[in-house]
Structures are given as structure tokens and as C-alpha cells.
Design a protein around this motif. Structure first.
Motif, PDB file in Angstrom:
ATOM      1  N   TYR A   1       0.841  -1.200   0.000  1.00  0.00           N
ATOM      2  CA  TYR A   1       0.000   0.000   0.000  1.00  0.00           C
ATOM      3  C   TYR A   1       0.872   1.244   0.000  1.00  0.00           C
ATOM      4  CZ  TYR A   1       0.660   0.117   5.165  1.00  0.00           C
ATOM      5  OH  TYR A   1       1.183   0.155   6.437  1.00  0.00           O
ATOM      6  N   THR A   2       0.340   2.324  -0.539  1.00  0.00           N
ATOM      7  CA  THR A   2       1.152   3.511  -0.783  1.00  0.00           C
ATOM      8  C   THR A   2       1.544   4.241   0.491  1.00  0.00           C
ATOM      9  OG1 THR A   2      -0.740   5.019  -1.043  1.00  0.00           O
ATOM     10  CG2 THR A   2       0.014   3.840  -3.011  1.00  0.00           C
ATOM     11  N   PHE A   3       0.811   4.043   1.576  1.00  0.00           N
ATOM     12  CA  PHE A   3       1.133   4.701   2.836  1.00  0.00           C
ATOM     13  C   PHE A   3       2.093   3.865   3.686  1.00  0.00           C
ATOM     14  CE2 PHE A   3      -2.647   6.842   1.442  1.00  0.00           C
ATOM     15  CZ  PHE A   3      -2.529   8.138   1.924  1.00  0.00           C
ATOM     16  N   CYS A   4       2.539   2.747   3.164  1.00  0.00           N
ATOM     17  CA  CYS A   4       3.513   1.896   3.853  1.00  0.00           C
ATOM     18  C   CYS A   4       4.812   2.694   4.024  1.00  0.00           C
ATOM     19  CB  CYS A   4       3.767   0.644   3.031  1.00  0.00           C
ATOM     20  SG  CYS A   4       4.934  -0.516   3.750  1.00  0.00           S
ATOM     21  N   PRO A   5       5.293   2.840   5.264  1.00  0.00           N
ATOM     22  CA  PRO A   5       6.393   3.781   5.499  1.00  0.00           C
ATOM     23  C   PRO A   5       7.760   3.353   4.976  1.00  0.00           C
ATOM     24  CG  PRO A   5       5.783   2.655   7.529  1.00  0.00           C
ATOM     25  CD  PRO A   5       4.768   2.253   6.508  1.00  0.00           C
ATOM     26  N   GLU A   6       8.034   2.060   4.890  1.00  0.00           N
ATOM     27  CA  GLU A   6       9.406   1.663   4.560  1.00  0.00           C
ATOM     28  C   GLU A   6       9.481   0.428   3.681  1.00  0.00           C
ATOM     29  OE1 GLU A   6      13.497   0.292   6.921  1.00  0.00           O
ATOM     30  OE2 GLU A   6      11.762   1.004   8.042  1.00  0.00           O
ATOM     31  N   ILE A   7       8.785  -0.637   4.059  1.00  0.00           N
ATOM     32  CA  ILE A   7       8.980  -1.930   3.409  1.00  0.00           C
ATOM     33  C   ILE A   7       8.496  -1.932   1.963  1.00  0.00           C
ATOM     34  CG2 ILE A   7       8.319  -4.364   3.461  1.00  0.00           C
ATOM     35  CD1 ILE A   7       8.258  -4.118   6.527  1.00  0.00           C
ATOM     36  N   CYS A   8       7.295  -1.411   1.718  1.00  0.00           N
ATOM     37  CA  CYS A   8       6.748  -1.442   0.349  1.00  0.00           C
ATOM     38  C   CYS A   8       7.615  -0.680  -0.652  1.00  0.00           C
ATOM     39  CB  CYS A   8       5.312  -0.921   0.335  1.00  0.00           C
ATOM     40  SG  CYS A   8       4.154  -1.983   1.231  1.00  0.00           S
ATOM     41  N   PRO A   9       8.052   0.542  -0.338  1.00  0.00           N
ATOM     42  CA  PRO A   9       8.937   1.229  -1.300  1.00  0.00           C
ATOM     43  C   PRO A   9      10.213   0.448  -1.578  1.00  0.00           C
ATOM     44  CG  PRO A   9       8.102   2.775   0.334  1.00  0.00           C
ATOM     45  CD  PRO A   9       7.708   1.414   0.803  1.00  0.00           C
ATOM     46  N   ARG A  10      10.777  -0.140  -0.540  1.00  0.00           N
ATOM     47  CA  ARG A  10      12.009  -0.912  -0.723  1.00  0.00           C
ATOM     48  C   ARG A  10      11.757  -2.140  -1.603  1.00  0.00           C
ATOM     49  NH1 ARG A  10      13.601  -3.332   4.604  1.00  0.00           N
ATOM     50  NH2 ARG A  10      12.196  -4.989   3.914  1.00  0.00           N
ATOM     51  N   GLU A  11      10.674  -2.857  -1.348  1.00  0.00           N
ATOM     52  CA  GLU A  11      10.395  -4.057  -2.117  1.00  0.00           C
ATOM     53  C   GLU A  11      10.020  -3.724  -3.559  1.00  0.00           C
ATOM     54  OE1 GLU A  11      10.808  -7.402  -0.956  1.00  0.00           O
ATOM     55  OE2 GLU A  11      11.948  -6.046   0.331  1.00  0.00           O
ATOM     56  N   LEU A  12       9.293  -2.638  -3.748  1.00  0.00           N
ATOM     57  CA  LEU A  12       8.949  -2.234  -5.115  1.00  0.00           C
ATOM     58  C   LEU A  12      10.187  -1.859  -5.914  1.00  0.00           C
ATOM     59  CD1 LEU A  12       5.640  -0.155  -5.282  1.00  0.00           C
ATOM     60  CD2 LEU A  12       6.237  -2.261  -6.496  1.00  0.00           C
ATOM     61  N   LYS A  13      11.134  -1.197  -5.273  1.00  0.00           N
ATOM     62  CA  LYS A  13      12.386  -0.870  -5.952  1.00  0.00           C
ATOM     63  C   LYS A  13      13.107  -2.137  -6.378  1.00  0.00           C
ATOM     64  CE  LYS A  13      13.208   3.575  -3.646  1.00  0.00           C
ATOM     65  NZ  LYS A  13      14.015   4.304  -2.639  1.00  0.00           N
ATOM     66  N   ARG A  14      13.070  -3.151  -5.533  1.00  0.00           N
ATOM     67  CA  ARG A  14      13.708  -4.428  -5.875  1.00  0.00           C
ATOM     68  C   ARG A  14      12.994  -5.093  -7.044  1.00  0.00           C
ATOM     69  NH1 ARG A  14      15.725  -8.322  -2.191  1.00  0.00           N
ATOM     70  NH2 ARG A  14      13.619  -9.126  -1.831  1.00  0.00           N
ATOM     71  N   VAL A  15      11.671  -5.064  -7.030  1.00  0.00           N
ATOM     72  CA  VAL A  15      10.895  -5.662  -8.112  1.00  0.00           C
ATOM     73  C   VAL A  15      11.204  -4.964  -9.437  1.00  0.00           C
ATOM     74  CG1 VAL A  15       8.558  -5.929  -9.026  1.00  0.00           C
ATOM     75  CG2 VAL A  15       9.037  -6.536  -6.651  1.00  0.00           C
ATOM     76  N   VAL A  16      11.237  -3.638  -9.413  1.00  0.00           N
ATOM     77  CA  VAL A  16      11.551  -2.873 -10.626  1.00  0.00           C
ATOM     78  C   VAL A  16      12.967  -3.185 -11.098  1.00  0.00           C
ATOM     79  CG1 VAL A  16      11.987  -0.539 -11.494  1.00  0.00           C
ATOM     80  CG2 VAL A  16       9.892  -1.028 -10.215  1.00  0.00           C
ATOM     81  N   SER A  17      13.906  -3.291 -10.168  1.00  0.00           N
ATOM     82  CA  SER A  17      15.287  -3.604 -10.526  1.00  0.00           C
ATOM     83  C   SER A  17      15.389  -4.973 -11.193  1.00  0.00           C
ATOM     84  CB  SER A  17      16.162  -3.562  -9.267  1.00  0.00           C
ATOM     85  OG  SER A  17      17.472  -4.018  -9.548  1.00  0.00           O
TER      86      SER A  17
ATOM     87  N   TYR B   1       8.972 -15.176  -3.539  1.00  0.00           N
ATOM     88  CA  TYR B   1      10.223 -14.739  -2.927  1.00  0.00           C
ATOM     89  C   TYR B   1       9.890 -13.837  -1.740  1.00  0.00           C
ATOM     90  CZ  TYR B   1      11.391 -16.111  -7.673  1.00  0.00           C
ATOM     91  OH  TYR B   1      11.479 -16.813  -8.848  1.00  0.00           O
ATOM     92  N   ASP B   2      10.418 -14.195  -0.576  1.00  0.00           N
ATOM     93  CA  ASP B   2      10.165 -13.341   0.583  1.00  0.00           C
ATOM     94  C   ASP B   2      11.230 -12.256   0.659  1.00  0.00           C
ATOM     95  OD1 ASP B   2      12.465 -14.415   1.810  1.00  0.00           O
ATOM     96  OD2 ASP B   2      11.321 -15.918   2.904  1.00  0.00           O
ATOM     97  N   ASN B   3      11.109 -11.395   1.646  1.00  0.00           N
ATOM     98  CA  ASN B   3      12.001 -10.226   1.697  1.00  0.00           C
ATOM     99  C   ASN B   3      13.399 -10.572   2.200  1.00  0.00           C
ATOM    100  OD1 ASN B   3      10.938 -10.736   4.272  1.00  0.00           O
ATOM    101  ND2 ASN B   3      11.156  -8.624   4.917  1.00  0.00           N
ATOM    102  N   HIS B   4      13.654 -11.850   2.469  1.00  0.00           N
ATOM    103  CA  HIS B   4      15.008 -12.268   2.848  1.00  0.00           C
ATOM    104  C   HIS B   4      15.837 -12.686   1.626  1.00  0.00           C
ATOM    105  CE1 HIS B   4      13.935 -12.033   7.048  1.00  0.00           C
ATOM    106  NE2 HIS B   4      12.918 -12.839   6.860  1.00  0.00           N
ATOM    107  N   ARG B   5      15.180 -12.857   0.482  1.00  0.00           N
ATOM    108  CA  ARG B   5      15.908 -13.232  -0.721  1.00  0.00           C
ATOM    109  C   ARG B   5      16.557 -11.998  -1.324  1.00  0.00           C
ATOM    110  NH1 ARG B   5      13.655 -18.129  -2.866  1.00  0.00           N
ATOM    111  NH2 ARG B   5      15.121 -17.965  -4.602  1.00  0.00           N
ATOM    112  N   SER B   6      17.792 -12.134  -1.753  1.00  0.00           N
ATOM    113  CA  SER B   6      18.501 -11.002  -2.332  1.00  0.00           C
ATOM    114  C   SER B   6      17.981 -10.721  -3.738  1.00  0.00           C
ATOM    115  CB  SER B   6      20.001 -11.285  -2.393  1.00  0.00           C
ATOM    116  OG  SER B   6      20.281 -12.279  -3.368  1.00  0.00           O
ATOM    117  N   THR B   7      18.222  -9.514  -4.210  1.00  0.00           N
ATOM    118  CA  THR B   7      17.810  -9.144  -5.566  1.00  0.00           C
ATOM    119  C   THR B   7      18.489 -10.039  -6.596  1.00  0.00           C
ATOM    120  OG1 THR B   7      17.499  -6.855  -4.853  1.00  0.00           O
ATOM    121  CG2 THR B   7      17.674  -7.235  -7.221  1.00  0.00           C
ATOM    122  N   ASP B   8      19.765 -10.334  -6.401  1.00  0.00           N
ATOM    123  CA  ASP B   8      20.491 -11.210  -7.322  1.00  0.00           C
ATOM    124  C   ASP B   8      19.879 -12.603  -7.346  1.00  0.00           C
ATOM    125  OD1 ASP B   8      22.245  -9.207  -7.996  1.00  0.00           O
ATOM    126  OD2 ASP B   8      23.830  -9.861  -6.622  1.00  0.00           O
ATOM    127  N   ASP B   9      19.507 -13.098  -6.173  1.00  0.00           N
ATOM    128  CA  ASP B   9      18.923 -14.428  -6.068  1.00  0.00           C
ATOM    129  C   ASP B   9      17.589 -14.485  -6.791  1.00  0.00           C
ATOM    130  OD1 ASP B   9      18.577 -17.046  -5.322  1.00  0.00           O
ATOM    131  OD2 ASP B   9      17.849 -16.591  -3.314  1.00  0.00           O
TER     132      ASP B   9
END
Length: 234
Positions: free
Chosen positions: A89-105, A204-212
Motif C-alpha cells: 500500500y502507498t502509505f507503507c512507510p518503509e517496506i513497500c517502497p524498498r520491495e517495489l524498488k527491488r521488483v523494478v530492478s 520470494y520473501d524479503n530475505h531473498r537477495s535481488t540477485d537471487d
């Protein structure tokens, strides 16, 4: 004497403070333990579906609203592309922006690896339809700089349906502020991989690296193409 009374008052105050601190600690520990239990259970369920090749049990029919156009869209209209799906959700303070950046990457790296022969769509589905309107999501997703980043919202019933079908947990936090529009949502932190036939393939959970994640998705793409080639030649 008065000194003794003062001392006893401070002792009682200290004891009450200690009890309160223990209560707060216990509450947050239980909340963390329950969240961890749910996440482990979800990973186990999704893992069993993937390992048993019963991916049809995850996903299914849904209708949502594409925030790019403001019009309805179904799961069938998203087929033909690989989806990297994240619920948040867009009001998520930290985790969602970080995970979305990983997905886009990951999507960008896959595009560079496989070229125009495949399309990889980072897909963000809100779990907060009350606040995540079309305009709110459109403005939020523009910050991630990916032209093909899909944003999907809908009615509370539509969001519940799509979340349940993908085994996603989402619940308004009990510890949130009582304000009508000031709250947090406890939700699953998983990226789901959906293949071009619309079938759940991996998570993939949030413990998996972007490379993985990139390496694993790339292997799924290669395996998928190999199966298609094999079935067409037989």
C-alpha cells in the motif's frame, strides 16, 4: 515519617512502571511471534503448492482497476507477460517502497537479459483500497520510474478476493492510531512470479537477495521456454 512515605510512593511507582514495561514488551513479542507464525505458514503453503506442481491453487479469476487508465482489468488481460506481483500500500512507510524498488530492478535486469522477446511487468496490487485511489496510486508509482509498472486497486471486496486467491494476508493493525485515515496494515511481504499463462510459478520473501530473485526468475523463464518448445515439437 514523610521520607518513608515518599520512598514507598516511588517504590510503588517503579513497580507499576515495571509491570507496564513487561506488559508492553509481552504485547509486542506476541505480535511479532504471531506475524512470524503467519508468514512461516504462508511460505509453507505456497512452497507446497509450488513443489507439488499444484500452482492452479494459487491465483485465479479477478477484476481490478488499472490505475494507468482508471478502467477495469482482469487477470486474462495480463496474460502473455511475466508478472512480478507485489501486494502492499502507498502509505507503507518503509517496506513497500524498498520491495517495489527491488521488483523494478529485477524487471529491468530481466529485460536486459532476454530482450524484447519477453515482457516483464512489475505489478503492484494495493491491500488498502480505502486510501489507495486511482490518483493516489498513479502519483505514487510514478516515483519508481518504470513505464510498465502496473498499479491495481479496486473495491474492498475485489481486493479481498485477489488477496485470498494469491494466499496474501492483509490486516489493519490493532496498534494503529484511532484516526480514520491514520493506520498501518500488517501484510505479507512476498513477490509472486506469475508466468505468461497466468499461473503462479514461484514466490520470494524479503530475505531473498535481488540477485537471487533475478537468477531464479531467469531460470524459470528458460525452463518455461524449453517446455513450450518441447510441447510444440512433439
Amino acid at each position: 515519617g514523610s521520607g518513608g512515605d515518599g520512598g514507598s510512593k516511588w517504590q510503588r511507582f517503579g513497580a507499576l512502571g515495571g509491570v507496564a514495561a513487561i506488559g508492553i514488551y509481552t504485547y509486542y513479542w506476541l505480535t511479532w511471534a504471531e506475524r512470524r507464525r503467519r508468514q512461516q505458514q504462508q511460505r509453507r503453503l505456497l512452497g507446497e503448492e509450488s513443489d507439488a506442481n499444484a500452482a492452479s491453487a494459487v491465483g485465479g479469476k479477478y477484476t481490478l482497476v488499472d490505475v494507468a487508465t482508471g478502467t477495469p482489468i482482469t487477470e486474462r488481460e495480463l496474460q502473455g507477460r511475466w508478472l512480478l506481483m507485489y501486494f502492499g500500500y502507498t502509505f507503507c512507510p518503509e517496506i513497500c517502497p524498498r520491495e517495489l524498488k527491488r521488483v523494478v530492478s529485477v524487471a529491468r535486469r530481466l529485460e536486459a537479459r532476454f530482450g524484447t522477446a519477453h515482457q516483464f511487468l512489475p505489478t503492484f496490487i494495493t491491500v488498502d483500497p480505502h486510501r489507495d485511489s486511482v490518483s493516489q496510486m498513479r502519483e505514487y508509482l510514478a516515483e519508481f520510474g518504470h513505464a510498465d509498472l502496473i498499479g491495481l486497486t479496486g473495491t474492498p471486496e475485489q481486493i479481498r478476493n485477489v488477496a485470498n486467491r494469491h494466499r496474501i494476508y492483509a490486516h489493519r493493525s490493532d496498534s494503529s492510531s484511532p484516526g480514520a485515515d491514520d493506520y498501518l496494515i500488517d501484510h505479507s511481504m512476498l513477490v509472486l512470479l506469475i508466468n505468461p499463462q497466468g499461473r503462479f510459478t514461484a514466490f520470494y520473501d524479503n530475505h531473498r537477495s535481488t540477485d537471487d530473485i533475478f537468477d531464479d526468475v531467469a531460470q524459470h523463464v528458460v525452463d518455461y521456454e524449453r517446455r513450450l518448445a518441447s510441447s510444440s515439437s512433439s
